[in-house]
Design a protein around this motif. Structure first.
Motif, PDB file in Angstrom:
ATOM      1  N   UNK A 433      11.309 -72.196  25.789  1.00 24.74           N
ATOM      2  CA  UNK A 433      12.427 -71.266  25.763  1.00 24.74           C
ATOM      3  C   UNK A 433      13.438 -71.709  24.715  1.00 24.74           C
ATOM      4  N   UNK A 434      14.070 -70.738  24.094  1.00 24.40           N
ATOM      5  CA  UNK A 434      15.150 -71.064  23.167  1.00 24.40           C
ATOM      6  C   UNK A 434      16.346 -71.599  23.956  1.00 24.40           C
ATOM      7  N   UNK A 435      16.983 -72.652  23.472  1.00 26.35           N
ATOM      8  CA  UNK A 435      18.174 -73.174  24.158  1.00 26.35           C
ATOM      9  C   UNK A 435      19.241 -72.092  24.303  1.00 26.35           C
ATOM     10  N   UNK A 436      19.955 -72.160  25.425  1.00 29.58           N
ATOM     11  CA  UNK A 436      20.995 -71.169  25.710  1.00 29.58           C
ATOM     12  C   UNK A 436      20.499 -69.978  26.501  1.00 29.58           C
ATOM     13  N   UNK A 437      19.234 -69.998  26.921  1.00 27.81           N
ATOM     14  CA  UNK A 437      18.668 -68.870  27.651  1.00 27.81           C
ATOM     15  C   UNK A 437      19.153 -68.849  29.097  1.00 27.81           C
ATOM     16  N   UNK A 438      19.573 -67.671  29.533  1.00 24.54           N
ATOM     17  CA  UNK A 438      19.843 -67.422  30.948  1.00 24.54           C
ATOM     18  C   UNK A 438      18.655 -66.661  31.516  1.00 24.54           C
ATOM     19  N   UNK A 439      17.971 -67.272  32.463  1.00 23.99           N
ATOM     20  CA  UNK A 439      16.836 -66.632  33.123  1.00 23.99           C
ATOM     21  C   UNK A 439      17.378 -65.871  34.328  1.00 23.99           C
ATOM     22  N   UNK A 507      26.218 -70.087  27.480  1.00 23.85           N
ATOM     23  CA  UNK A 507      25.333 -69.117  26.848  1.00 23.85           C
ATOM     24  C   UNK A 507      26.035 -67.783  26.724  1.00 23.85           C
ATOM     25  N   UNK A 508      25.292 -66.765  26.376  1.00 18.47           N
ATOM     26  CA  UNK A 508      25.844 -65.410  26.275  1.00 18.47           C
ATOM     27  C   UNK A 508      24.861 -64.431  26.917  1.00 18.47           C
ATOM     28  N   UNK A 509      25.340 -63.228  27.148  1.00 16.39           N
ATOM     29  CA  UNK A 509      24.481 -62.190  27.716  1.00 16.39           C
ATOM     30  C   UNK A 509      23.501 -61.643  26.690  1.00 16.39           C
ATOM     31  N   UNK A 510      23.554 -62.129  25.460  1.00 18.23           N
ATOM     32  CA  UNK A 510      22.550 -61.751  24.458  1.00 18.23           C
ATOM     33  C   UNK A 510      21.317 -62.649  24.520  1.00 18.23           C
ATOM     34  N   UNK A 511      21.323 -63.639  25.383  1.00 17.19           N
ATOM     35  CA  UNK A 511      20.225 -64.605  25.479  1.00 17.19           C
ATOM     36  C   UNK A 511      19.664 -64.599  26.897  1.00 17.19           C
ATOM     37  N   UNK A 553      13.266 -64.570  23.652  1.00 16.35           N
ATOM     38  CA  UNK A 553      13.767 -65.903  23.995  1.00 16.35           C
ATOM     39  C   UNK A 553      12.626 -66.887  24.268  1.00 16.35           C
ATOM     40  N   UNK A 554      11.437 -66.360  24.488  1.00 18.59           N
ATOM     41  CA  UNK A 554      10.265 -67.204  24.716  1.00 18.59           C
ATOM     42  C   UNK A 554       9.704 -67.670  23.381  1.00 18.59           C
ATOM     43  N   UNK A 555       9.497 -68.964  23.265  1.00 17.06           N
ATOM     44  CA  UNK A 555       8.841 -69.547  22.092  1.00 17.06           C
ATOM     45  C   UNK A 555       7.336 -69.489  22.344  1.00 17.06           C
TER      46      UNK A 555
END
Length: 679
Positions: A433-439, A507-511, A553-555
């Motif tokens: 996952x990219x850092x800063x991700x809110x699952x 994080x932000x709601x874009x992630x 957001x998934x690598x």
């Protein structure tokens, strides 16, 4: 011939000391599922913090939340490791120690009443109002504090009984009292039981005994007052987590609030002191819904427990005494008084902070300080009955409590397996996952976890090398996190911040990555381009996915992650494994792999538990030109429910944009439009 071995067994059991009886009964009640239990609730954050930040991280975590108590965690976690069954044994050991020290204390109060002391210790150790024993890391430390408290009472009583060496017992008693008072607020006011216990053992008439009891309690009262002043005026975080709402309300509406308080006190005392003992009857009615192993083990424990208690009563500790009611009342009165006063003192930490006391997770943790009073009250009420009836009643009640604890552990075992499945499926589907991700999830089918709990293993799995105080990932359940309106409403470009005490997430709601997990269906990454109209999803989750969902957001090209060792070996590769791998291959646009995985999945003889699980296979078949297979899977998905037709239609619109025209594609498209209604 058969009677002789049985008689010898009975004679052998008769010789066993009570500590061994107590250990055996606790193993019987809590042990059947012990090897299959895992970590729950706050256990996971504590493990992650200890593994990532060490003792310094644990110190930060507890700095605003019982810092003295946190020292015990630093000690325990430095040598206990991360093996679940070891922690389960550790927690059971300290529950046994708490019951044992209570028994020793009661023997000091009433030396001639060993039967009552044994029953009270058993009732305390099996109390069915508290069902969180499998949360081993957290509650092993609760019972360490309880053991310190009971040992402090024991030392005080020994000091009074041993006048020649009084201070040799008083000093450890005072020290252990301070440990209880400094550690947490749960058992704080129970320290005021000291004069009542001392009055039971002192000679003389009533007034003299109480005067001397109060005088002997003064050193302990000084410790109590000193710690109370420190908490009130010098500890800066006393109200960091919980505010004294009762005091604030009393200042505004004293009479109304006082009436409500009295009503709540009566309700909570009745709930924890009386109704909790009937709680197993309500829970045992749910046994037909349990798995066969839980059903079998619970029934076995109930039968064995009742048998054990029968022989316990018949051969070891029979309650004996006069048959007249006046005599029984005289013997029961001290137990009833101790039970009633204990229950009255136990509730104030929760009444002051307006915390609900319930018989069910997570609020049954607030019944912990009521356990002593409930056990005393139970035995006192049984003592009012004729000896045979009272003993039989105690045996049945405590036997049911033992069966309840076994059934309860079975529910924790199932919860652990569900949580393991969640993270194993996530690892199969999401390599990184990219850092800063809110699952974001909604309504996870887990009882003994929260999204806050699962944030810890999420970071452990996807950021094992990050030891900074900036967390990479956050898991949020929309049903829980009402204090994040931007996330709830699906508003982009808004901050998402959480203080995890040992670290902070920014994080932000874009992630945002949106997941849906509802076993027996597989974990799914929600594709907002397809599932904005999927009515199988909760409406709020669907809205957030449509507005914020970012599968990018998934690598997808990363190597698969490693799960912490306590999650055990990788599960067998069933339908969900092939689905997760196929959905990952779809994201990589590796269509040949998707088709190969489809062949392996359908060869299992298994089938999807959610029609959306056919979507990656439909896409894979279409991209390699196998349009008949794509059509078959599409019709199967759409026929489950009309609500899936829109999702299938959206997928075919995407396929028509991304694939080259061909006669096979045209025929399949025409057939699909004849079978289902697409715009």
């Amino acid at each position: 011939m058969t009677r002789m071995p049985l008689r010898r067994l009975i004679e052998f059991l008769h010789t066993l000391p009570f500590p061994l009886w107590l250990a055996g009964i606790l193993l019987l009640a809590y042990g059947p599922f012990l090897p299959w239990l895992g970590f729950y609730w706050d256990d996971l954050p504590l493990l992650w913090i200890a593994n990532t930040y060490g003792a310094e991280g644990l110190q930060r975590y507890f700095s605003t939340n019982r810092p003295i108590w946190g020292v015990f965690y630093q000690i325990s976690m430095s040598f206990m490791g991360t093996v679940p069954w070891q922690w389960q044994l550790y927690a059971l050991f300290w529950r046994w120690m708490a019951g044992l020290t209570l028994w020793l204390t009661l023997r000091q109060v009433w030396p001639q009443r060993s039967a009552e002391a044994a029953w009270m210790a058993l009732g305390f150790s099996l109390y069915p109002g508290f069902g969180q024993q499998p949360i081993s890391i957290v509650y092993s430390h609760f019972f360490i504090v309880l053991t310190a408290f009971f040992t402090s009472l024991y030392a005080m009583l020994r000091a009074v009984r041993s006048s020649s060496r009084g201070w040799g017992w008083h000093l450890p008693g005072l020290g252990l009292s301070a440990i209880n008072l400094l550690s947490m607020e749960y058992f704080f006011l129970l320290d005021l039981l000291r004069p009542l216990l001392l009055a039971q053992i002192l000679p003389g008439e009533y007034t003299q005994r109480w005067r001397k009891a109060l005088r002997l309690s003064l050193p302990y009262l000084a410790v109590f007052v000193g710690v109370a002043l420190w908490r009130a005026f010098f500890f800066p975080y006393q109200t960091y987590n919980y505010q004294p709402h009762l005091l604030q309300s009393l200042s505004l509406q004293p009479l109304a609030v006082l009436g409500q308080l009295l009503g709540r006190m009566l309700r909570d005392i009745l709930l924890t002191g009386i109704l909790a003992w009937f709680h197993p009857l309500a829970r045992l009615t749910a046994l037909p819904e349990a798995g066969p192993r839980t059903l079998l083990l619970t029934a076995g424990v109930l039968v064995v427990a009742l048998g054990v208690f029968y022989w316990l009563v018949r051969w070891v500790w029979p309650l004996c005494g006069g048959s007249r009611l006046v005599e029984r009342w005289a013997e029961a009165r001290p137990l009833l008084i101790l039970g009633g006063v204990s229950l009255l003192l136990a509730g104030w930490p929760f009444w002051l902070t307006d915390l609900p006391i319930q018989l069910g997770f997570p609020y049954d943790r607030f019944t912990l300080p009521f356990m002593l009073g409930a056990a005393c009250l139970l035995v006192g009420l049984a003592r009012l009955l004729p000896a045979t009836w009272g003993t039989a009643a105690l045996g049945i009640v405590v036997g049911l409590a033992a069966a309840f604890q076994t059934q309860n552990a079975g529910e924790y075992r199932r919860d652990w397996e569900t949580q393991r499945a969640f993270f194993w499926q996530m690892a199969w589907r999401i390599p990184d996952l990219k850092p800063g991700t809110t699952v974001v999830v909604q309504g996870l089918p887990l009882t003994h976890y929260s999204d806050n709990s699962l944030t810890a293993p999420l970071n452990w799995i996807y950021a094992p090398e990050n030891r900074t105080q900036q967390m990479d990932y956050l898991l949020m359940d929309l049903d829980v996190r009402r204090s994040y309106p931007a996330l709830q409403a699906g508003i982009p470009h808004q901050p998402v911040v959480l203080d995890y005490l040992a670290a902070t997430f920014n994080g932000t709601t874009d992630q945002v990555l949106v997941l849906f997990f509802r076993p027996p269906a597989c974990l799914r990454v929600i594709d907002p381009a397809l599932e904005a109209d999927n009515l199988f999803l909760p409406p709020q989750l669907r809205r957030v996915a449509a507005r914020l969902g970012a599968p990018a957001q998934i690598e997808a090209q990363a190597d698969p992650p490693s799960l912490p060792a306590f999650y055990g070996r990788e599960p067998a590769h069933g339908w969900c494994y092939y689905y997760e791998q196929a959905d990952l291959a779809r994201q990589r646009q590796d269509w040949e792999t998707v088709v190969r995985l489809a062949e392996a999945a359908f060869a299992l003889g298994d089938y999807p538990n959610d029609p959306a699980e056919r979507l990656p296979f439909i896409e894979g078949y279409a991209h390699v030109g196998e349009w008949e297979h794509a059509l078959t899977q599409s019709l199967e998905a759409a026929r489950v429910a009309p609500t899936m037709q829109e999702v299938v239609c959206r997928l075919w619109q995407r396929l028509l944009r991304e694939t080259a025209p061909s006669p096979q594609r045209d025929r399949a498209t025409m057939t699909l439009r004849q079978e289902i209604t697409c715009p």
